[in-house]
Design a protein around this motif. Structure first.
Motif, PDB file in Angstrom:
ATOM      1  N   VAL A 168       0.814  -1.345  -0.038  1.00 50.11           N
ATOM      2  CA  VAL A 168      -0.073  -0.128   0.021  1.00 50.11           C
ATOM      3  C   VAL A 168       0.758   1.404  -0.021  1.00 50.11           C
ATOM      4  CG1 VAL A 168      -1.800   1.381   1.332  1.00 50.11           C
ATOM      5  CG2 VAL A 168      -1.974  -0.996   1.064  1.00 50.11           C
ATOM      6  N   ASP A 187       3.945   1.299  -1.051  1.00 52.57           N
ATOM      7  CA  ASP A 187       4.508   1.574  -2.465  1.00 52.57           C
ATOM      8  C   ASP A 187       3.524   2.389  -3.400  1.00 52.57           C
ATOM      9  OD1 ASP A 187       6.604   0.022  -1.586  1.00 52.57           O
ATOM     10  OD2 ASP A 187       6.020  -1.699  -2.503  1.00 52.57           O
ATOM     11  N   GLU A 188       2.503   1.877  -3.156  1.00 54.79           N
ATOM     12  CA  GLU A 188       1.271   2.718  -4.241  1.00 54.79           C
ATOM     13  C   GLU A 188       1.142   4.105  -3.981  1.00 54.79           C
ATOM     14  OE1 GLU A 188      -0.490   1.184  -7.036  1.00 54.79           O
ATOM     15  OE2 GLU A 188       1.184  -0.280  -6.635  1.00 54.79           O
ATOM     16  N   TYR A 238      -0.088   5.246  -0.852  1.00 56.47           N
ATOM     17  CA  TYR A 238      -1.268   5.675  -0.148  1.00 56.47           C
ATOM     18  C   TYR A 238      -1.087   5.703   1.413  1.00 56.47           C
ATOM     19  CZ  TYR A 238      -3.802   4.727  -4.447  1.00 56.47           C
ATOM     20  OH  TYR A 238      -4.230   4.652  -5.626  1.00 56.47           O
ATOM     21  N   ASN A 253      -4.941  -4.905  -9.531  1.00 58.20           N
ATOM     22  CA  ASN A 253      -4.876  -4.613  -8.018  1.00 58.20           C
ATOM     23  C   ASN A 253      -4.504  -5.725  -7.018  1.00 58.20           C
ATOM     24  OD1 ASN A 253      -6.565  -1.760  -7.062  1.00 58.20           O
ATOM     25  ND2 ASN A 253      -7.347  -2.540  -9.240  1.00 58.20           N
ATOM     26  N   ASN A 289      -0.793  -6.088  -7.474  1.00 58.47           N
ATOM     27  CA  ASN A 289      -0.109  -4.913  -7.008  1.00 58.47           C
ATOM     28  C   ASN A 289      -0.047  -5.085  -5.309  1.00 58.47           C
ATOM     29  OD1 ASN A 289       0.381  -3.873  -9.396  1.00 58.47           O
ATOM     30  ND2 ASN A 289      -1.424  -2.706  -9.313  1.00 58.47           N
ATOM     31  N   TYR A 290      -1.226  -5.227  -4.775  1.00 57.64           N
ATOM     32  CA  TYR A 290      -1.291  -5.147  -3.357  1.00 57.64           C
ATOM     33  C   TYR A 290      -0.562  -6.417  -2.732  1.00 57.64           C
ATOM     34  CZ  TYR A 290      -4.395  -1.172  -3.842  1.00 57.64           C
ATOM     35  OH  TYR A 290      -4.945   0.173  -3.980  1.00 57.64           O
ATOM     36  N   ARG A 324       2.046  -7.839  -3.988  1.00 60.82           N
ATOM     37  CA  ARG A 324       3.496  -8.080  -4.480  1.00 60.82           C
ATOM     38  C   ARG A 324       4.619  -8.477  -3.420  1.00 60.82           C
ATOM     39  NH1 ARG A 324       3.336  -2.132  -4.678  1.00 60.82           N
ATOM     40  NH2 ARG A 324       2.878  -2.191  -7.057  1.00 60.82           N
TER      41      ARG A 324
END
Length: 471
Positions: free
Chosen positions: A17, A19-20, A22, A94, A97-98, A100
């Motif tokens: 999260v 990394d994104e 947020y 998604n 990504n979350y 990873r």
């Protein structure tokens, strides 16, 4: 203010999260994540673009880390049902990504793609399966997918699945899944049929609503431009050229219409691509990839493809044709003003779409500002009683023919109304000659050739002057 670190998520997920980029969850995330981590059923209502996907993906990934359960052959620990292929691909992205920084497995089962690779992906079982109802039912019926070990079910964009007629299939699918499960139903709106589905299959759900149902995001500036049907394509080009557009999504009602609009935009020198059900999965993915990268600035879409368009930076949504279901309007314009940004939604409305506009305004509880008067006769135009000739294309064509100005190509309205109008004109010959020459409509060029769009152009100029976001 609540932060993701306050929600009890595992470190691997918090790292992803972060990394994104947020730190703070959205309102829907702040409420759905704790409820799902507690094992509760969830009935969630939130507008498109508010982070619903992460609100259920993060708890699913947390459970994989926490419980360390190995999926059975041909089965899935969690099933996510979505209405479209594009949305399925978006949800899978998604999850990857979350997830990873953790070990997990995910598969996608959708129509419009070869079943062989999907069957192969399910042979050893997966932690999370993302599927559209039709293809899932097909593979369950052949024994290639089993649902008897599924522990969690997510129904994403449930109202859209209702619109597409998937509710009977969803009911059949849910009956194949063990009753001892966790179920979450998330939707942008809550029509009665979806409420009934929730009543039948959710067990004492925690109801979470973070926005007024069917109320567009306040940061979207909504505008209407009235136009003759035959003038819409040229008006669309003017709208897209006049605005400072980062990315725009143009909605049409039909697949054929999407192709026609895309061709027209290409001829006008605008970078556009169409996305709809007749396009192959590869074509749709290429179009979306070009749109995300900025190589393509305009995406022309039908509603069935729209739910997968989760792209940051969509500055404009243009309704080339209004939807006949008012809730769909809310879904459409939700493609812009995402992640707290502002956006502009412009609707091009012709005479037969005015009832749709009234339904939309009734649903959202406000009147959408119009740039010009309706190009119709009757009560839809305040000036129609005084000057009906300005608003009815057939009447303008009739006057042109009465004055001997009907040269050039036949009018687009000829097939619908020429003969009856000619007969009417012959029965009342005195009215044509008595009309003063100064009363000729403003929407006609010199030489008598009608553009049908001068009022729309004037309104367009006024609209852009007032929006204040150009440049």
């Amino acid at each position: 203010m609540t932060q993701f670190t306050d929600l009890g998520l595992t470190k691997a997920i918090l790292r992803a999260v972060s990394d994104e980029g947020y730190t703070n969850p959205t309102p829907i995330q702040a409420q759905v994540i704790p409820a799902m981590l507690a094992g509760k059923d969830v009935l969630g209502t939130a507008q498109t673009g508010t982070g619903k996907t992460a609100s259920f993906v993060l708890p699913l990934l947390h459970r994989i880390v926490d419980e360390k359960l190995r999926p059975r052959e041909k089965s899935c620990g969690a099933l996510i049902l979505v209405p479209t292929r594009e949305l399925a691909a978006q949800v899978v992205d998604n999850i990857r990504n979350y997830g990873r920084h953790m070990k997990h497995s995910v598969a996608m089962v959708i129509g419009g793609a070869k079943a062989g690779p999907q069957i192969q992906a399910m042979k050893r079982g997966v932690d999370i399966l993302v599927a559209t109802p039709g293809r899932l039912e097909d593979l369950v019926s052949t024994g290639d997918i089993r649902l008897d070990a599924t522990q969690t079910v997510i129904l994403d964009e449930a109202d859209q699945m209702l619109d597409f007629g998937f509710v009977p299939a969803i009911r059949r699918i849910l009956k194949k899944i063990p009753a001892a499960r966790q179920t979450a139903l998330l939707s942008a709106t809550m029509p009665p049929a979806i409420r009934s589905l929730a009543d039948d299959f959710l067990n004492q759900p925690e109801e979470i609503s973070v926005a007024k149902v069917s109320k567009p995001i306040e940061k979207i500036q909504q505008k209407v431009i009235y136009s003759a049907k035959t003038a819409k394509r040229n008006l669309l080009v003017e709208v897209l050229n006049a605005e400072d557009i980062d990315r725009a999504v143009v909605f049409t009602r039909t697949k054929h219409g999407a192709n026609k609009v895309t061709q027209h935009l290409d001829k006008a020198g605008l970078s556009a691509a169409a996305i709809h059900g007749n396009k192959s999965q590869n074509q749709r993915q290429l179009a979306l990839a070009g749109f995300r990268s900025g190589k393509i600035k305009i995406l022309v879409a039908t509603d069935i493809a729209a739910r997968g368009i989760d792209v940051d930076g969509v500055s404009h949504v243009v309704n080339f044709e209004l939807p006949n279901v008012p809730e769909v309007y809310v879904h459409r314009i939700g493609r812009t003003a995402r992640a707290g940004k502002s956006g502009i939604a412009i609707s091009l409305v012709e005479e037969t779409e005015i009832p749709y506009l009234r339904d939309i305004q009734k649903l959202i509880g406000e009147k959408i500002e119009a740039a010009n008067d309706p190009v119709v006769s009757g009560e839809a135009n305040d000036n129609s009683a005084a000057e009906p000739s300005r608003n009815t294309p057939n009447q303008r064509n009739q006057r042109n023919r009465g004055r001997g100005r009907g040269r050039g190509k036949p009018s687009a309205d000829k097939a619908q109304g020429d003969k009856p109008q000619q007969a009417q004109s012959k029965s009342r010959p005195a009215k044509g000659p008595k009309r003063p020459a100064s009363k000729k409509p403003a929407s006609r060029k010199q030489g008598g050739r009608r553009t049908g769009d001068d009022s729309a152009k004037a309104g367009l100029n006024r609209m852009f002057a007032n929006i204040g976001t150009k440049g």
